[in-house]
Scaffold this active site. Structure first.
Site, mmCIF file in Angstrom:
data_model
loop_
_atom_site.group_PDB
_atom_site.id
_atom_site.type_symbol
_atom_site.label_atom_id
_atom_site.label_comp_id
_atom_site.label_asym_id
_atom_site.label_seq_id
_atom_site.Cartn_x
_atom_site.Cartn_y
_atom_site.Cartn_z
ATOM 1 N N THR B 23 0.819 -1.216 0.000
ATOM 2 C CA THR B 23 0.000 0.000 0.000
ATOM 3 C C THR B 23 0.855 1.268 0.000
ATOM 4 O O THR B 23 0.681 2.147 -0.824
ATOM 5 C CB THR B 23 -0.915 0.013 1.256
ATOM 6 O OG1 THR B 23 -1.508 -1.282 1.399
ATOM 7 C CG2 THR B 23 -1.995 1.070 1.141
ATOM 8 N N GLY B 82 8.478 -8.946 -1.755
ATOM 9 C CA GLY B 82 9.068 -9.725 -2.843
ATOM 10 C C GLY B 82 10.355 -10.414 -2.449
ATOM 11 O O GLY B 82 10.853 -10.234 -1.341
ATOM 12 N N THR B 95 5.033 -10.832 -5.807
ATOM 13 C CA THR B 95 3.659 -11.253 -6.119
ATOM 14 C C THR B 95 2.921 -10.006 -6.592
ATOM 15 O O THR B 95 3.448 -8.894 -6.544
ATOM 16 C CB THR B 95 2.948 -11.800 -4.871
ATOM 17 O OG1 THR B 95 2.787 -10.750 -3.919
ATOM 18 C CG2 THR B 95 3.727 -12.935 -4.241
ATOM 19 N N ASN B 122 14.110 -8.240 1.988
ATOM 20 C CA ASN B 122 12.644 -8.207 1.957
ATOM 21 C C ASN B 122 12.059 -7.847 3.323
ATOM 22 O O ASN B 122 12.736 -7.890 4.355
ATOM 23 C CB ASN B 122 12.055 -9.449 1.283
ATOM 24 C CG ASN B 122 11.801 -10.618 2.196
ATOM 25 O OD1 ASN B 122 11.578 -10.474 3.394
ATOM 26 N ND2 ASN B 122 11.833 -11.796 1.633
ATOM 27 N N ASP B 123 10.811 -7.446 3.312
ATOM 28 C CA ASP B 123 10.174 -6.877 4.503
ATOM 29 C C ASP B 123 10.174 -7.848 5.690
ATOM 30 O O ASP B 123 10.421 -7.444 6.831
ATOM 31 C CB ASP B 123 8.766 -6.367 4.194
ATOM 32 C CG ASP B 123 7.970 -7.332 3.318
ATOM 33 O OD1 ASP B 123 8.419 -8.487 3.127
ATOM 34 O OD2 ASP B 123 6.893 -6.941 2.836
ATOM 35 N N GLU B 172 9.547 -17.345 3.229
ATOM 36 C CA GLU B 172 8.345 -16.811 2.567
ATOM 37 C C GLU B 172 7.141 -17.405 3.288
ATOM 38 O O GLU B 172 6.368 -18.197 2.748
ATOM 39 C CB GLU B 172 8.365 -17.148 1.076
ATOM 40 C CG GLU B 172 9.287 -16.254 0.291
ATOM 41 C CD GLU B 172 8.832 -14.783 0.294
ATOM 42 O OE1 GLU B 172 7.631 -14.520 0.526
ATOM 43 O OE2 GLU B 172 9.687 -13.917 0.077
ATOM 44 N N HIS B 175 3.456 -17.849 2.292
ATOM 45 C CA HIS B 175 3.096 -18.796 1.235
ATOM 46 C C HIS B 175 3.310 -20.240 1.653
ATOM 47 O O HIS B 175 3.511 -21.128 0.830
ATOM 48 C CB HIS B 175 3.799 -18.413 -0.071
ATOM 49 C CG HIS B 175 3.477 -17.012 -0.457
ATOM 50 N ND1 HIS B 175 2.223 -16.643 -0.900
ATOM 51 C CD2 HIS B 175 4.189 -15.857 -0.350
ATOM 52 C CE1 HIS B 175 2.198 -15.327 -1.093
ATOM 53 N NE2 HIS B 175 3.371 -14.825 -0.759
ATOM 54 N N CYS B 187 0.038 -15.192 -4.853
ATOM 55 C CA CYS B 187 1.219 -15.804 -5.476
ATOM 56 C C CYS B 187 0.842 -16.711 -6.630
ATOM 57 O O CYS B 187 1.710 -17.211 -7.335
ATOM 58 C CB CYS B 187 2.023 -16.589 -4.444
ATOM 59 S SG CYS B 187 1.221 -18.125 -3.899
HETATM 60 CA CA LIG Z 1 11.232 -13.310 4.193
HETATM 61 ZN ZN LIG Z 2 0.690 -17.758 -1.674
#
Ligand SMILES: [Ca+2]
Ligand SMILES: [Zn+2]
Ligand SMILES: [Ca+2]
Ligand SMILES: [Zn+2]
Lengths: 328, 328
Positions: B23, B82, B95, B122-123, B172, B175, B187
């Site tokens: 966002t 990402g 994604t 990544n975050d 990740e 996911h 994803c």
């Molecule tokens: Ca990660």
């Molecule tokens: Zn996913």
């Protein structure tokens, strides 16, 4: 004396490997190169006392035999189902696949009886060590092995080392859940990969189909007195039995999704499948990865182990690696 | 001159932190102690060009402002959704939560524009670094953080270091799939934790209930012009709306099962939840662990982060840790 020295040099440095599974108790003499020189198999007894007695007896017999084939046993490596504290040589806790097998110190009694150093780790971790020393994992920095037998176990190598976790519960890959509900598992939860894709799970499904007389296919030679196993299910599917196909499709999908979950947690470069069902699962697991893994994880390779006895070889490798470090 | 030296000493050594979310696009000036001295927020533009332009402009403005508050900016840390190659400072793939955000080199343009060193991760990984430096993860050898915002991200600290994985796809955690079918995920797969338990997923469910006029509860003040969010769902559930309760129960179970899966892979000693929904999820996640984790993993602690801005603080920590290593 010189002749004693020569004898000593001619001895094959070896490990005693013990594998405690849901079904069998096995002991082997394994040499440095990973060849199994002798192997002993018994049913794994159901009580703690009988099991410990048999382990010690089989080990003592094997040590005797080792002398006669001129092997010097450097130590004992034990692979067992359940969670293991390898620093202490203690089995912390097992699922009901192995009864009466929690808070068991294996190191002390074996070491006391044989006067040899003892290493213990769980079967999945041992399988990973076997791949690292003798198999597809040689020289690979990050890989995962998933072993499908009666249950499902696994081991994770990260930066060339096993991940054991804070409570020795890492790489319990059979108990990755791929369903919020799903079939009951030996661990007490539901929807675990083991409850869908293990030999035990497939046997359960095969029996259910058989009981409803749905496992039979035309042209298939079913001896109805023999115990129904996963093999019957796979055969039936190959011959076009759609019920059997559906069961195997679900099992493969569950294993594949479980493995994608592993990729999304530790992202190894290689997944090694072992156990009797490995070659059956390889293609569908690769397919699920292609369909459901994040794009960056889709390059991961899936291979089938070429090791005949990953748990025994891994148990041996704990001994052999230690001996190597000490000697050279 | 001496007055210049004193000025220099009185400067606050700081990092520029950038957070690129689904966002918002945010930039902050963060000092050594983890205090956010200044923060800038814009909507994250939808195209690559607009986004890059805005990142550079916001960074340049912040560097200007830093001078006026006597901060010395040591470098730029970027947290982004990402998969990221932190060695190269490149976003590999995102994604659809962040459009046009694959194969993007962030280091070179930012470094060229600001003449400062640049770190990117990544975050979720940044959130873990923030916990390690400023939060519940201080001094903890093995922990996992799960951050629930628009999406769900995570980071894994193993032996005091992040696990990045062979293709920068580790941790990740959004996911991880907890269903063979289940809702579609951003994803491209189905049944991911993110598709059940993220802010986005809850908003989707809230909207569906709202459209069927099922979100309303007696006594609840619903301004029907305001956008429906996860907060409405949580409020409705608290006031006894059983449909809302059922949605949240499923979301919590999915997140809990996903976290149990993490425990069965890397077995950390601590799970830190962060993001707006963290305190809501803490109790149900702990409950799912008690119900469904292996006995050896049930001792794992679940806590809620006390950090207000884990992604920004983690982005800053990459800069501050490097500067510390270099200076002392
Ligand atoms: Ca990660
Ligand atoms: Zn996913
Ligand atoms: Ca294991
Ligand atoms: Zn289980």
């Amino acid at each position: 004396s010189i002749s004693q020295d020569i004898d000593h040099i001619l001895e094959t440095q070896s490990a005693l490997a013990v594998d405690l599974g849901g079904t069998n108790l096995r002991v082997a003499i394994v040499c440095m190169r990973g060849n199994i020189l002798k192997k002993y198999t018994e049913n794994n007894p159901r009580t703690f006392e009988d099991r410990m007695r048999l382990i010690l007896k089989m080990c003592e017999d094997a040590v005797q035999d080792a002398v006669s084939i001129n092997c010097r046993i450097l130590g004992v490596g034990v692979s067992t189902g359940g969670r293991v504290n390898p620093q202490e040589g203690v089995v912390l806790h097992s699922t009901k696949l192995i009864q009466e097998w929690s808070c068991v110190n294996l190191r002390t009694p074996i070491s006391d009886a044989l006067h040899l150093p003892v290493w213990v780790d769980n079967d999945g971790n041992c399988a990973a060590l076997a791949e690292k020393k003798f198999g597809h994992g040689k020289g690979v920095e990050n890989f995962v092995t998933v072993i499908t037998g009666t249950g499902i176990g696994g081991g994770i190598i990260h930066h060339y080392e096993l991940i054991h976790g804070s409570t020795f519960c890492a790489a319990e890959l059979g108990h990755i859940m791929v369903s919020l509900e799903g079939p009951e598992c030996s661990c007490g939860s539901r929807g675990c990969v083991e409850a869908y894709a293990s030999g035990m799970a497939l046997q359960r499904e095969a029996k259910m189909l058989h009981d409803e007389d749905l496992l039979k296919v035309e042209g298939m030679d079913m001896k109805f007195c023999e115990p129904i196993t996963a093999a019957h299910l796979i055969n039936a599917a190959r011959m076009g039995n759609s019920k059997a196909e559906a069961v195997l499709h679900k099992a493969s999908t569950a294993l594949g999704v479980g493995i994608v979950n592993i990729l999304h947690v530790v992202n190894p470069s290689l997944v090694i499948l072992s156990g009797v069902l490995a070659s059956f699962y390889q293609e569908p697991v690769q397919h699920v990865i292609n369909q459901r893994a994040l794009k960056s994880a889709q390059t991961i390779k899936v291979v089938t182990s070429h090791l005949e006895e990953p748990a025994l070889l891994g148990a041996a490798s704990m001994v052999l690696d230690y001996a190597t470090r000490r000697t050279y």
